[in-house]
Design a protein around this motif. Sequence first.
Motif, PDB file in Angstrom:
ATOM      1  N   ALA A  54     -32.810 -44.588  73.659  1.00  0.00           N
ATOM      2  CA  ALA A  54     -31.696 -43.660  73.469  1.00  0.00           C
ATOM      3  C   ALA A  54     -30.781 -43.726  74.686  1.00  0.00           C
ATOM      4  O   ALA A  54     -31.175 -44.216  75.760  1.00  0.00           O
ATOM      5  CB  ALA A  54     -32.207 -42.241  73.271  1.00  0.00           C
ATOM      6  N   LEU A  55     -29.584 -43.226  74.509  1.00  0.00           N
ATOM      7  CA  LEU A  55     -28.610 -43.147  75.597  1.00  0.00           C
ATOM      8  C   LEU A  55     -27.636 -42.029  75.274  1.00  0.00           C
ATOM      9  O   LEU A  55     -27.547 -41.566  74.140  1.00  0.00           O
ATOM     10  CB  LEU A  55     -27.861 -44.481  75.736  1.00  0.00           C
ATOM     11  N   TRP A  56     -26.923 -41.591  76.295  1.00  0.00           N
ATOM     12  CA  TRP A  56     -25.807 -40.662  76.125  1.00  0.00           C
ATOM     13  C   TRP A  56     -24.542 -41.445  76.435  1.00  0.00           C
ATOM     14  O   TRP A  56     -24.474 -42.153  77.431  1.00  0.00           O
ATOM     15  CB  TRP A  56     -25.926 -39.479  77.085  1.00  0.00           C
ATOM     16  N   VAL A  57     -23.536 -41.321  75.582  1.00  0.00           N
ATOM     17  CA  VAL A  57     -22.262 -41.998  75.802  1.00  0.00           C
ATOM     18  C   VAL A  57     -21.149 -40.951  75.774  1.00  0.00           C
ATOM     19  O   VAL A  57     -21.177 -40.022  74.956  1.00  0.00           O
ATOM     20  CB  VAL A  57     -22.024 -43.118  74.759  1.00  0.00           C
ATOM     21  N   ALA A  58     -20.208 -41.094  76.697  1.00  0.00           N
ATOM     22  CA  ALA A  58     -19.099 -40.152  76.769  1.00  0.00           C
ATOM     23  C   ALA A  58     -18.337 -40.143  75.447  1.00  0.00           C
ATOM     24  O   ALA A  58     -18.217 -41.157  74.768  1.00  0.00           O
ATOM     25  CB  ALA A  58     -18.168 -40.521  77.917  1.00  0.00           C
ATOM     26  N   ASP A  59     -17.836 -38.960  75.120  1.00  0.00           N
ATOM     27  CA  ASP A  59     -17.047 -38.807  73.906  1.00  0.00           C
ATOM     28  C   ASP A  59     -15.785 -38.034  74.263  1.00  0.00           C
ATOM     29  O   ASP A  59     -15.888 -36.872  74.657  1.00  0.00           O
ATOM     30  CB  ASP A  59     -17.866 -38.064  72.850  1.00  0.00           C
ATOM     31  N   PRO A  60     -14.631 -38.672  74.236  1.00  0.00           N
ATOM     32  CA  PRO A  60     -14.363 -39.960  73.620  1.00  0.00           C
ATOM     33  C   PRO A  60     -14.604 -41.130  74.580  1.00  0.00           C
ATOM     34  O   PRO A  60     -14.340 -41.029  75.774  1.00  0.00           O
ATOM     35  CB  PRO A  60     -12.874 -39.878  73.284  1.00  0.00           C
ATOM     36  N   ASN A  61     -15.114 -42.195  74.038  1.00  0.00           N
ATOM     37  CA  ASN A  61     -15.220 -43.492  74.706  1.00  0.00           C
ATOM     38  C   ASN A  61     -15.452 -44.513  73.592  1.00  0.00           C
ATOM     39  O   ASN A  61     -16.546 -45.054  73.445  1.00  0.00           O
ATOM     40  CB  ASN A  61     -16.347 -43.520  75.740  1.00  0.00           C
ATOM     41  N   PRO A  62     -14.420 -44.749  72.783  1.00  0.00           N
ATOM     42  CA  PRO A  62     -14.598 -45.578  71.584  1.00  0.00           C
ATOM     43  C   PRO A  62     -15.065 -46.998  71.884  1.00  0.00           C
ATOM     44  O   PRO A  62     -15.827 -47.563  71.101  1.00  0.00           O
ATOM     45  CB  PRO A  62     -13.221 -45.567  70.912  1.00  0.00           C
ATOM     46  N   ARG A  63     -14.645 -47.580  72.996  1.00  0.00           N
ATOM     47  CA  ARG A  63     -15.064 -48.951  73.311  1.00  0.00           C
ATOM     48  C   ARG A  63     -16.575 -49.000  73.525  1.00  0.00           C
ATOM     49  O   ARG A  63     -17.270 -49.849  72.971  1.00  0.00           O
ATOM     50  CB  ARG A  63     -14.325 -49.472  74.537  1.00  0.00           C
ATOM     51  N   ALA A  64     -17.100 -48.082  74.333  1.00  0.00           N
ATOM     52  CA  ALA A  64     -18.539 -48.054  74.599  1.00  0.00           C
ATOM     53  C   ALA A  64     -19.313 -47.715  73.331  1.00  0.00           C
ATOM     54  O   ALA A  64     -20.344 -48.328  73.040  1.00  0.00           O
ATOM     55  CB  ALA A  64     -18.859 -47.057  75.709  1.00  0.00           C
TER      56      ALA A  64
END
Length: 172
Positions: free
Chosen positions: A123-133
Amino acid sequence: MTSAVRPAVIADVAGMARVHVDSWEETYRGIMPDEFLDAPDLVVRRRQMWTQILAEAAPQKYVSAVAEQDGRIVGIAMSGPRETDGSVEDRHLYVLYAYRSMHGTGVGQDLLDAVVDPTVTTALWVADPNPRAQAFYAKNGFVADGTVKTDDYDGVREVRMVREARAEDRAT
């Protein structure tokens, strides 16, 4: 110019901290508070973090890698134990950053492959918004599971993405 990915060593700490902070500035300006990104001790704190992690030297706990190009660190990655007891994952991807100039070169993929075993639920946490990632992780089999949080450390809204363990590929 080609890049090479290798395990991180303690001598890499300064370069890793620089990539960490520079990547945040390139990617998160306007998402993270300016006072966080502009803190005069931000690089020092990242150096301390990387020193502590790499000095621990417990590969089963943390796996760290760097991407180098012409002797300069241009990307970093780190996975480690599940985030909390009862989490959905066996491993957690904590860090994956590369300079914007490295986007689209395959460095991100090489870093991900160096620190995450596809046969383990991650699992991971990804910034939102960060559409590229988010698109990069989706391409790699990670799926948003509907869990959202605002990070206490930097105030960023994040979406959790999970990749279920895959059976090892077998040659036929």
